[in-house]
Design a protein around this motif. Structure first.
Motif, PDB file in Angstrom:
ATOM      1  N   SER A 574       5.566  -7.819 -48.046  1.00 57.34           N
ATOM      2  CA  SER A 574       4.415  -6.609 -48.668  1.00 57.34           C
ATOM      3  C   SER A 574       3.785  -5.734 -47.904  1.00 57.34           C
ATOM      4  O   SER A 574       3.783  -4.841 -47.569  1.00 57.34           O
ATOM      5  N   LYS A 575       3.499  -6.675 -46.443  1.00 57.39           N
ATOM      6  CA  LYS A 575       2.760  -5.676 -45.497  1.00 57.39           C
ATOM      7  C   LYS A 575       3.467  -4.227 -45.042  1.00 57.39           C
ATOM      8  O   LYS A 575       3.569  -3.013 -44.752  1.00 57.39           O
ATOM      9  N   ARG A 580       1.597  -1.342 -43.592  1.00 62.18           N
ATOM     10  CA  ARG A 580       0.649  -2.425 -43.040  1.00 62.18           C
ATOM     11  C   ARG A 580       1.072  -2.865 -41.615  1.00 62.18           C
ATOM     12  O   ARG A 580       0.433  -4.021 -41.231  1.00 62.18           O
ATOM     13  N   MET A 581       2.832  -3.018 -41.144  1.00 66.70           N
ATOM     14  CA  MET A 581       3.175  -3.682 -40.579  1.00 66.70           C
ATOM     15  C   MET A 581       3.180  -3.504 -38.915  1.00 66.70           C
ATOM     16  O   MET A 581       3.539  -2.509 -38.866  1.00 66.70           O
ATOM     17  N   GLU A 582       2.827  -3.975 -38.474  1.00 65.42           N
ATOM     18  CA  GLU A 582       2.725  -3.395 -36.324  1.00 65.42           C
ATOM     19  C   GLU A 582       3.164  -4.080 -35.943  1.00 65.42           C
ATOM     20  O   GLU A 582       2.556  -5.231 -35.981  1.00 65.42           O
ATOM     21  N   ALA A 712      15.946  -5.791 -41.578  1.00 61.89           N
ATOM     22  CA  ALA A 712      16.245  -4.790 -41.806  1.00 61.89           C
ATOM     23  C   ALA A 712      15.064  -3.912 -41.530  1.00 61.89           C
ATOM     24  O   ALA A 712      14.609  -2.946 -40.105  1.00 61.89           O
ATOM     25  N   HIS A 713      14.263  -3.724 -42.342  1.00 60.55           N
ATOM     26  CA  HIS A 713      12.734  -3.165 -41.804  1.00 60.55           C
ATOM     27  C   HIS A 713      12.019  -2.857 -40.382  1.00 60.55           C
ATOM     28  O   HIS A 713      11.766  -2.666 -39.407  1.00 60.55           O
ATOM     29  N   LEU A 714      12.372  -4.742 -39.944  1.00 63.81           N
ATOM     30  CA  LEU A 714      11.381  -5.333 -38.462  1.00 63.81           C
ATOM     31  C   LEU A 714      12.519  -4.308 -37.343  1.00 63.81           C
ATOM     32  O   LEU A 714      12.118  -3.182 -36.667  1.00 63.81           O
ATOM     33  N   VAL A 715      13.949  -4.166 -37.410  1.00 64.23           N
ATOM     34  CA  VAL A 715      14.597  -3.907 -36.695  1.00 64.23           C
ATOM     35  C   VAL A 715      14.644  -2.166 -36.260  1.00 64.23           C
ATOM     36  O   VAL A 715      14.815  -1.689 -35.559  1.00 64.23           O
TER      37      VAL A 715
END
Length: 900
Positions: A574-575, A580-582, A712-715
């Motif tokens: 969701s973040k 809003r993920m940092e 995948a999003h974090l990478v």
């Protein structure tokens, strides 16, 4: 001495027959050898008899071997035969044997001893079929004497072509059409014409061709063989003759074939009261054409004929020759086949007959003749090895063809040119022999001469003028096209809008479907650990044993951590989707982080017997600026998945430098496993939100499918990319790259992963009074849920049998009788619906009805109705409430008693 070829028939062993495929040898007529006729003497031995394979009878006659189907022959039946050698040629190699029941081919190799026709062998071996028909493999024998050649069976061409006499010693009678000694071959090869077809004959022991052999009528004894293709289909007949002693001349051919009386070409194939001659005919004439060395056309004052020669000498049109050959016809055309010719003298080029194309078919007398005619060229067809001219004279269209390009098609031959064509006339006929058309076979490029060029006003130029006129018309109609273009533009915009709407609708439908599947799996993944948490917590509260309480609480903690991990994944996704993920980079050691990840998952790997190892390249900087929490989250997802999906072997984690500059370094990580692999069409799907490689209810491993999506999003946030390389059955390797800052100080302590924790009153008295003691089968793949149900039902005084997947539940139900079945819907091997169908199918034979209660974490609308319509009697959702479970058990057991 008693005859080798007599004896009483013995019964054949009972062998299964499927379909008959024959090889290059024999049929199944004759009788077995008499035992008394076999003791003819001792000889040279080769090898010793081998032990017969267990459960297979020993075959003692060739007929028994030949009756085997291909499948039976390949089972290597043991053989013990006594048979006479009818043909042996070590050069090729070929070895044929025959006993009183038939003949067979033997697989002879140079490491075996040589034998000779007439030798009587006692032979051991095994059955085999490597190509056309059953034969003998792994042979070893001893020579026990000499025996006469078997009586030759008189056969027809149809008998040989039917394979019923394959490999048998036979007799044929016919006329020798040709004979030659091929290079590097010690055998004479002859072609013998018999009624119905041709037979190739190989005769051993001849150094030259006997005079008068060709054109003689002969009677030949030999072993019948077959010529077959790669599909083991017979395409020819061959006769193997050990020597000229087996060739009897009935009517000798002339020693000088050119000494026979000559005939005119027109007299060939004409009616005669006594019948056409079967021997060679001699004609003399002038060569009109020669093609490919051995195809001739000759003519005399009476007509022309096509000659198919066995010689390849070069002749020139105009040469006078004598030709001796066998008269016949092919494709409605008289022919001299298997002919030989000799040049008598040179002469001037023959004069072609001038034709009128419109009368060729009606007159029908120029077949095979050298002709010439004028015609107009209408088209040119160029084939890979041939060029064809389409011509017209008067009302008749015909073709001229040749292997050489007549003249340059661009400069000299143009459509409309008038040409003088010279060549061999070939009449084409229908099935009744009536002439329908003709064509001209060109001998060389000189047979086409351009007489008249086409006029300037050709078809191409006419088309150009018409094109120019059309262009002018288009210019005058420009304003029409402008208006139409505007209309098309507006129509195109409307169409594009409609297409965009259709794409959006399709995407919305696909998204709705994926989210529905995700919600169904999410419901299962949440309710399953929640079920264990609620139930086991209640047991812990009621238990007075500290050890038992510890066990319950340990399972509650594991289930709570699983639920917390799921909730964290949902929150992280969701973040990310909300932007809003940092990342929070700190100074850290990458080697320490990888070591902690593998140490954290070491227990899970050890429980499955997997090797878990890691390696970091020496050039990776010791300290980096990175977000350790998110980097570890990616590694935990990938390594955890690898352990979950790998049943045996190993999981390895690797890190190496991919690129670097003064301030940053890009690392490439690889997680390798020896699991089942991922199909190519699923490798992109697994990285998408709400998608799983296996979203069915029978999938072997749980999970929401969010881990790879989040990874995948974090990478991507770390400036890298993630991908997978995998083949089904060969394991998978997940790669990802990430860019980190370079530092030189000691790293801070790494943040640690997160961890996380329901009462029930006793219903034992009510359960025991209402249910009694039932025999209940529980099928559930979640260990905690299984423990909860087992302890709960045992406290209620019930007898419990456990199954951890659907197939095991079916097997247990089939072997034992149960009063009630508790069935999880989503299980490996077979899901709850499939198990219910299998149980109801078994009950159709017994007439019994066993209540089945569904246990499911799917609590969406319609799930209960689906379970009931699929044959179940009750429905309980997870987390399981003991009171609702008891009510369902009581309701089902009462209904069962009423039906009984």
């Amino acid at each position: 001495m008693p005859s080798f070829w007599s004896g009483a028939r013995q019964p054949l062993p009972v062998l299964m027959r499927t379909q008959a495929l024959v090889r290059m040898r024999v049929g199944s007529h004759g009788v077995l050898l008499s035992a008394a006729c076999l003791l003819l003497g001792a000889g040279v031995s080769h090898g010793q008899p081998s032990a017969a394979p267990a459960n297979l009878p020993v075959l003692t006659s060739i007929e028994q071997v030949r009756r085997l189907t291909p499948e039976e022959a390949r089972r290597s039946y043991p053989l013990h035969l006594k048979a006479v050698v009818t043909y042996f040629d070590p050069a090729h190699p070929e070895l044929f044997l025959q006993d009183a029941t038939g003949g067979i081919w033997v697989g002879w190799t140079p490491d075996m001893p040589k034998t000779a026709p007439g030798q009587l062998l006692e032979l051991w071996g095994t059955s085999q079929q490597v190509d056309f028909a059953p034969d003998i493999g792994k042979p070893h024998w001893q020579v026990i004497g000499q025996a006469p050649m078997p009586p030759a069976k008189r056969v027809t061409f149809e008998d040989m072509a039917s394979t019923s006499v394959d490999a048998r010693w036979v007799e044929v009678e016919g006329i020798v059409r040709s004979a030659e000694l091929p290079p590097n071959d010690s055998r004479l090869q002859a072609v013998v014409e018999v009624p119905g077809g041709r037979v190739i004959v190989h005769i051993q022991g001849i150094e030259g061709i006997p005079p008068g052999l060709v054109d003689s009528r002969v009677r030949i004894h030999g072993a019948c063989g077959a010529i077959f293709n790669q599909k083991n289909q017979i395409i020819g007949i061959v006769l193997y003759v050990p020597s000229m002693r087996e060739v009897q001349t009935i009517e000798a051919g002339p020693t000088d074939p050119f000494a026979i009386v000559g005939r005119s070409i027109a007299s060939l194939q004409t009616f005669t009261f006594t019948g056409l001659p079967t021997h060679r005919a001699k004609v003399s004439g002038v060569v009109t054409a020669q093609f490919q060395g051995n195809h001739l056309y000759i003519s005399d004052l009476t007509g022309s004929v096509y000659v198919e020669s066995t010689q390849t000498g070069r002749l020139t049109p105009g040469d006078r020759v004598e030709v001796v050959g066998f008269a016949g016809f092919v494709d409605y055309q008289p022919i001299l086949k298997d002919a030989i010719c000799r040049r008598i003298a040179a002469g001037p080029a023959p004069t072609p007959v001038t034709l009128n194309a419109d009368s060729v078919i009606d007159e029908d007398k120029y077949d095979s003749a050298l002709v010439t005619l004028e015609a107009q060229l209408t088209a040119i067809s160029v084939l890979p090895k041939e060029e064809e001219l389409i011509l017209k004279q008067g009302r008749t269209t015909f073709t001229a063809f040749g292997r050489e390009r007549p003249v340059d098609a661009i400069d000299d031959l143009r459509e409309g040119s008038r040409l003088l064509i010279t060549g061999i006339c070939l009449i084409e006929r229908d099935v009744a022999g009536k002439a329908q058309a003709f064509k001209i076979r060109l001998r060389s490029a000189a047979d086409v001469v351009a007489i008249e060029r086409p006029s300037w006003w050709t078809r191409d130029r006419a088309l150009s003028v018409l094109g120019l006129a059309a262009l002018l018309s288009l210019v005058t109609l420009t304003w029409v096209f402008v208006l139409r273009r505007r209309v098309r533009s507006q129509t195109g915009e409307l169409r594009k809008t409609n297409e965009d709407l259709a794409v959006a609708l399709s995407a919305a439908k696909e998204s709705t479907q994926l989210k529905s599947e995700f919600l169904a799996n999410m419901s299962h993944e949440i309710r399953t650990p929640m079920n264990a948490i609620l139930g086991l917590t209640a047991f812990a509260l009621e238990s007075t044993s500290p050890d038992e309480q510890q066990e319950y609480l340990r399972d509650v903690l594991n289930s709570a951590e699983s639920l917390l991990s799921l909730l964290n994944d949902i929150l992280d996704l969701s973040k990310i989707e909300a932007g809003r993920m940092e990342l929070a980079p700190v100074e850290m050691s990458m080697a320490q982080l990888i070591q902690e990840v593998t140490h954290f998952l070491k227990t899970a790997a050890t429980q499955k017997g997997l090797e878990l190892a890691w390696n970091i390249a020496p050039n990776v900087p010791e300290y980096l600026s990175a977000d350790p929490l998110r980097t570890r989250q990616v590694l935990l997802n990938l390594v955890g998945n690898a352990i979950k999906f790998t049943e045996k072997g190993s999981v390895r984690v690797e890190a190496q430098v991919e690129a670097q500059d003064d301030k940053t370094v890009s690392l490439r990580f690889a997680v390798r496993d020896t699991g089942p692999g991922i199909a190519a069409d699923k490798q992109e799907l697994i990285f998408k939100s709400f998608c799983q490689a296996d979203g069915t209810t029978t999938r072997r491993h749980g999970g929401t499918g969010l881990g790879l999506t989040i990874s995948a999003h974090l990478v991507e946030m770390m400036g890298g990319k993630i991908w997978v390389e995998s083949q089904v059955g060969s394991g998978s390797t997940f790669y990802f790259t990430a860019r980190f800052g370079k530092v030189s100080s000691m790293p801070a302590q790494l943040p640690q992963p997160r961890t996380a924790v329901m009462s029930t009153s006793g219903l034992e008295v009510n359960a025991k009074s209402q249910l009694g003691s039932l025999k209940i089968l529980i099928a559930e793949d979640n260990f905690s849920s299984l423990k909860l149900l087992t302890r709960l039902l045992e406290r209620w005084g019930q007898q419990v049998t456990l199954a951890v997947n659907g197939r095991e539940a079916v097997n247990l139900f089939e072997k034992d009788s149960f009063d009630l079945v508790l069935l999880d819907i989503q299980m490996p091997e077979m899901d709850g619906f499939e198990v219910t169908a299998a149980i109801r199918e078994m009950e159709t034979k017994t007439g019994k009805h066993t209540p089945i209660i569904a246990l499911t974490a799917h609590a969406l609308a319609g799930q209960r109705e689906q379970c009931l319509t699929r044959g179940m009697d009750g429905f309980v959702t997870k987390p399981i409430e003991p009171r609702k479970l008891l009510e369902s058990l009581i309701s089902s057991s009462v209904s069962q008693r009423k039906t009984q």
